[in-house]
Structures are given as structure tokens and as C-alpha cells.
Scaffold this motif. Structure first.
Motif, PDB file in Angstrom:
ATOM      1  N   LEU A 106      -5.132  23.549  -7.750  1.00  0.00           N
ATOM      2  CA  LEU A 106      -6.309  23.610  -6.869  1.00  0.00           C
ATOM      3  C   LEU A 106      -7.176  22.368  -7.032  1.00  0.00           C
ATOM      4  CD1 LEU A 106      -7.330  27.366  -7.128  1.00  0.00           C
ATOM      5  CD2 LEU A 106      -6.297  26.196  -5.177  1.00  0.00           C
ATOM      6  N   GLU A 107      -7.365  21.936  -8.267  1.00  0.00           N
ATOM      7  CA  GLU A 107      -8.147  20.714  -8.511  1.00  0.00           C
ATOM      8  C   GLU A 107      -7.480  19.499  -7.868  1.00  0.00           C
ATOM      9  OE1 GLU A 107      -9.033  20.136 -12.668  1.00  0.00           O
ATOM     10  OE2 GLU A 107      -9.618  22.231 -12.890  1.00  0.00           O
ATOM     11  N   CYS A 108      -6.170  19.431  -7.977  1.00  0.00           N
ATOM     12  CA  CYS A 108      -5.441  18.310  -7.358  1.00  0.00           C
ATOM     13  C   CYS A 108      -5.603  18.335  -5.840  1.00  0.00           C
ATOM     14  CB  CYS A 108      -3.965  18.359  -7.722  1.00  0.00           C
ATOM     15  SG  CYS A 108      -3.623  17.933  -9.438  1.00  0.00           S
ATOM     16  N   ASN A 109      -5.450  19.511  -5.249  1.00  0.00           N
ATOM     17  CA  ASN A 109      -5.620  19.629  -3.792  1.00  0.00           C
ATOM     18  C   ASN A 109      -7.009  19.197  -3.359  1.00  0.00           C
ATOM     19  OD1 ASN A 109      -3.030  20.548  -3.470  1.00  0.00           O
ATOM     20  ND2 ASN A 109      -3.600  22.678  -3.183  1.00  0.00           N
ATOM     21  N   GLU A 110      -8.026  19.596  -4.121  1.00  0.00           N
ATOM     22  CA  GLU A 110      -9.395  19.206  -3.788  1.00  0.00           C
ATOM     23  C   GLU A 110      -9.582  17.699  -3.916  1.00  0.00           C
ATOM     24  OE1 GLU A 110     -11.884  21.642  -6.259  1.00  0.00           O
ATOM     25  OE2 GLU A 110     -11.259  23.482  -5.233  1.00  0.00           O
ATOM     26  N   ALA A 111      -8.990  17.099  -4.949  1.00  0.00           N
ATOM     27  CA  ALA A 111      -9.102  15.646  -5.136  1.00  0.00           C
ATOM     28  C   ALA A 111      -8.389  14.905  -4.015  1.00  0.00           C
ATOM     29  CB  ALA A 111      -8.531  15.249  -6.492  1.00  0.00           C
ATOM     30  N   ILE A 112      -7.231  15.395  -3.601  1.00  0.00           N
ATOM     31  CA  ILE A 112      -6.510  14.771  -2.490  1.00  0.00           C
ATOM     32  C   ILE A 112      -7.341  14.870  -1.220  1.00  0.00           C
ATOM     33  CG2 ILE A 112      -4.483  14.997  -0.984  1.00  0.00           C
ATOM     34  CD1 ILE A 112      -2.923  15.850  -3.558  1.00  0.00           C
ATOM     35  N   THR A 113      -7.916  16.034  -0.978  1.00  0.00           N
ATOM     36  CA  THR A 113      -8.754  16.221   0.213  1.00  0.00           C
ATOM     37  C   THR A 113      -9.925  15.242   0.211  1.00  0.00           C
ATOM     38  OG1 THR A 113      -8.136  18.547   0.411  1.00  0.00           O
ATOM     39  CG2 THR A 113     -10.191  17.884   1.467  1.00  0.00           C
ATOM     40  N   ARG A 114     -10.597  15.113  -0.926  1.00  0.00           N
ATOM     41  CA  ARG A 114     -11.726  14.162  -1.016  1.00  0.00           C
ATOM     42  C   ARG A 114     -11.243  12.733  -0.838  1.00  0.00           C
ATOM     43  NH1 ARG A 114     -12.940  17.454  -5.352  1.00  0.00           N
ATOM     44  NH2 ARG A 114     -12.184  15.880  -6.804  1.00  0.00           N
ATOM     45  N   GLY A 115     -10.096  12.413  -1.403  1.00  0.00           N
ATOM     46  CA  GLY A 115      -9.613  11.036  -1.384  1.00  0.00           C
ATOM     47  C   GLY A 115      -9.112  10.571  -0.042  1.00  0.00           C
ATOM     48  N   ILE A 116      -8.450  11.458   0.716  1.00  0.00           N
ATOM     49  CA  ILE A 116      -7.855  11.020   1.978  1.00  0.00           C
ATOM     50  C   ILE A 116      -8.493  11.658   3.200  1.00  0.00           C
ATOM     51  CG2 ILE A 116      -5.648  10.472   0.892  1.00  0.00           C
ATOM     52  CD1 ILE A 116      -4.516  13.051   2.082  1.00  0.00           C
ATOM     53  N   THR A 161       0.834  -1.196   0.000  1.00  0.00           N
ATOM     54  CA  THR A 161       0.000   0.000   0.000  1.00  0.00           C
ATOM     55  C   THR A 161       0.870   1.249   0.000  1.00  0.00           C
ATOM     56  OG1 THR A 161      -1.764  -1.146   1.169  1.00  0.00           O
ATOM     57  CG2 THR A 161      -1.805   1.238   1.238  1.00  0.00           C
ATOM     58  N   ASP A 162       1.888   1.278   0.833  1.00  0.00           N
ATOM     59  CA  ASP A 162       2.797   2.422   0.871  1.00  0.00           C
ATOM     60  C   ASP A 162       3.490   2.604  -0.472  1.00  0.00           C
ATOM     61  OD1 ASP A 162       2.178   2.928   3.533  1.00  0.00           O
ATOM     62  OD2 ASP A 162       3.925   1.844   4.302  1.00  0.00           O
ATOM     63  N   GLU A 163       3.935   1.513  -1.064  1.00  0.00           N
ATOM     64  CA  GLU A 163       4.603   1.583  -2.354  1.00  0.00           C
ATOM     65  C   GLU A 163       3.649   2.100  -3.430  1.00  0.00           C
ATOM     66  OE1 GLU A 163       6.193  -2.316  -2.938  1.00  0.00           O
ATOM     67  OE2 GLU A 163       7.779  -2.015  -1.470  1.00  0.00           O
ATOM     68  N   ASP A 164       2.400   1.666  -3.377  1.00  0.00           N
ATOM     69  CA  ASP A 164       1.409   2.143  -4.336  1.00  0.00           C
ATOM     70  C   ASP A 164       1.167   3.644  -4.183  1.00  0.00           C
ATOM     71  OD1 ASP A 164       1.121  -0.427  -5.302  1.00  0.00           O
ATOM     72  OD2 ASP A 164      -0.741  -0.821  -4.191  1.00  0.00           O
ATOM     73  N   VAL A 165       1.112   4.099  -2.950  1.00  0.00           N
ATOM     74  CA  VAL A 165       0.899   5.520  -2.685  1.00  0.00           C
ATOM     75  C   VAL A 165       2.085   6.327  -3.200  1.00  0.00           C
ATOM     76  CG1 VAL A 165       0.700   7.261  -0.852  1.00  0.00           C
ATOM     77  CG2 VAL A 165      -0.674   5.174  -0.753  1.00  0.00           C
ATOM     78  N   LEU A 166       3.284   5.860  -2.926  1.00  0.00           N
ATOM     79  CA  LEU A 166       4.472   6.563  -3.405  1.00  0.00           C
ATOM     80  C   LEU A 166       4.533   6.589  -4.932  1.00  0.00           C
ATOM     81  CD1 LEU A 166       7.185   5.336  -0.883  1.00  0.00           C
ATOM     82  CD2 LEU A 166       6.121   7.597  -1.008  1.00  0.00           C
ATOM     83  N   ALA A 167       4.173   5.503  -5.569  1.00  0.00           N
ATOM     84  CA  ALA A 167       4.166   5.455  -7.035  1.00  0.00           C
ATOM     85  C   ALA A 167       3.147   6.439  -7.594  1.00  0.00           C
ATOM     86  CB  ALA A 167       3.871   4.033  -7.521  1.00  0.00           C
ATOM     87  N   ALA A 168       1.979   6.508  -6.967  1.00  0.00           N
ATOM     88  CA  ALA A 168       0.953   7.450  -7.417  1.00  0.00           C
ATOM     89  C   ALA A 168       1.415   8.890  -7.218  1.00  0.00           C
ATOM     90  CB  ALA A 168      -0.357   7.195  -6.673  1.00  0.00           C
TER      91      ALA A 168
END
Length: 63
Positions: free
Chosen positions: A38-48, A6-13
Motif C-alpha cells: 500500500l505504501e508503494c502504491n501511494e508513493a507511485i501515485t504521488r510520484g507519477i 529515461t526509460d532505462e532508468d525507469v525500468l531499472a528502478a
């Protein structure tokens, strides 16, 4: 330190996102690139569920 799959997948992403943002920055206007970030930040916020902009805001040395 060994990372779980999981950590490796996160780092790869994260690396893939960084590469895509680098390409986007070089081919976009400053305004278009800022909108993409801004779109990336919003997607990260929604995702995590963590407000990425709060954690890694402008002028922060945490990220």
C-alpha cells in the motif's frame, strides 16, 4: 525497440523495487507486506500522478 535513458532508468528502478519487494515478502508477515505494498502504491501515485492501484488492481491482468 531502443529505450531512452529515461526509460532505462525507469525500468531499472522498477526492477530494483521488484527485488526489494520480493525480499520484503519473504521476511515479513502477510499483514506487514500488505502494508508495504500500500505504501508503494501511494508513493507511485504521488510520484507519477497516476493511481497505480486503479491501473493494476487486484484481479487485473494489466500488470
Amino acid at each position: 525497440m531502443l529505450l531512452s535513458a529515461t526509460d532505462e532508468d525507469v525500468l531499472a528502478a522498477a526492477e530494483a523495487l521488484a527485488e526489494a519487494l520480493d525480499e520484503s515478502e519473504s521476511s515479513s508477515t502477510e499483514a506487514a507486506f500488505a502494508a508495504t505494498l500500500l505504501e508503494c502504491n501511494e508513493a507511485i501515485t504521488r510520484g507519477i500522478g497516476v493511481d497505480y492501484a486503479d491501473c493494476c488492481g487486484a484481479g487485473s491482468d494489466r500488470c
